[in-house]
Motif scaffolding. Structure first.
Motif, PDB file in Angstrom:
ATOM      1  N   ALA A  28      15.932  15.443 -40.357  1.00 24.24           N
ATOM      2  CA  ALA A  28      15.352  14.299 -39.664  1.00 24.24           C
ATOM      3  C   ALA A  28      13.834  14.477 -39.592  1.00 24.24           C
ATOM      4  O   ALA A  28      13.343  15.573 -39.315  1.00 24.24           O
ATOM      5  N   GLY A  29      13.115  13.401 -39.872  1.00 27.17           N
ATOM      6  CA  GLY A  29      11.662  13.437 -39.864  1.00 27.17           C
ATOM      7  C   GLY A  29      11.046  13.719 -41.219  1.00 27.17           C
ATOM      8  O   GLY A  29       9.828  13.646 -41.371  1.00 27.17           O
ATOM      9  N   ASP A  30      11.873  14.025 -42.224  1.00 23.26           N
ATOM     10  CA  ASP A  30      11.360  14.237 -43.578  1.00 23.26           C
ATOM     11  C   ASP A  30      11.212  12.889 -44.278  1.00 23.26           C
ATOM     12  O   ASP A  30      12.144  12.071 -44.276  1.00 23.26           O
ATOM     13  N   ASP A 102       9.076   4.183 -36.688  1.00 22.74           N
ATOM     14  CA  ASP A 102       9.986   4.967 -35.851  1.00 22.74           C
ATOM     15  C   ASP A 102      10.906   5.825 -36.703  1.00 22.74           C
ATOM     16  O   ASP A 102      11.187   6.977 -36.366  1.00 22.74           O
ATOM     17  N   ASP A 105       9.873   9.337 -37.905  1.00 20.26           N
ATOM     18  CA  ASP A 105       9.984  10.446 -36.962  1.00 20.26           C
ATOM     19  C   ASP A 105      11.415  10.915 -36.732  1.00 20.26           C
ATOM     20  O   ASP A 105      11.636  12.056 -36.337  1.00 20.26           O
ATOM     21  N   THR A 106      12.386  10.029 -36.948  1.00 17.24           N
ATOM     22  CA  THR A 106      13.759  10.338 -36.527  1.00 17.24           C
ATOM     23  C   THR A 106      14.792  10.409 -37.640  1.00 17.24           C
ATOM     24  O   THR A 106      15.909  10.850 -37.405  1.00 17.24           O
TER      25      THR A 106
END
Length: 160
Positions: A28-30, A102, A105-106
């Motif tokens: 997550a975040g990649d 968003d 980031d998630t």
């Protein structure tokens, strides 16, 4: 410090294997920014990566190109995967309306035509630039990143 290396991908099956190998290394975040001309292998790569993540969960799913829907999302066992194709966008504000900021980031984000993001291109992303040779089915994938956490992955997956 920018790291940049190139991988030669001789066949579509090799592209699938390359994407599958990267799929297991993402969190997550990649964010992967996929650039290159039409037909260079961006969607093939994204589809193979998503299918590998889903297959690892026992899920077989068709993964369509998001050319017309702009974004497809997938639940990959505790992390979402967002696959965006921004080709049809005309202004960076349109990308913001999709909720990509968003998701950066998630989720694991695969963004085709990232130039459409303009100044909203996320820091720390892995850039993959695809090119093809019209005389063969081989593709070149240049992997570039400024964020140090990508350096080992780039070295592991690239030839030069």
């Amino acid at each position: 410090m920018t790291v940049s290396r190139t991988r030669v991908v001789p066949t579509p099956d090799d592209m699938t294997a390359f994407a599958a190998g990267l799929a297991t290394r993402l969190n997550a975040g990649d964010v992967l920014l996929l650039s290159g001309p039409i037909g260079a292998g961006k969607t093939h790569f994204a589809r193979a990566l998503i299918q590998k993540r889903l297959a690892d969960l026992g899920v077989a799913e068709d993964v369509p190109s998001p050319t017309f829907t702009l974004v497809q999302t997938y639940d990959a066992g505790g992390v979402e995967i967002w696959h965006a194709d921004l080709y049809r966008l005309t202004h960076p504000d349109e990308a913001l309306e999709l909720g990509l900021q968003d998701a950066f980031d998630t989720a694991i984000c695969l963004v085709e035509w990232p130039d459409r993001l303009g100044a909203d291109t996320p820091d720390g992303a892995l850039h993959l630039t695809f090119s093809s040779n019209p005389d063969t089915e081989a593709r070149l994938v240049e992997m570039t990143a400024d964020a140090p956490h990508w350096a080992d992955l780039i070295s592991e997956f690239c030839d030069d």
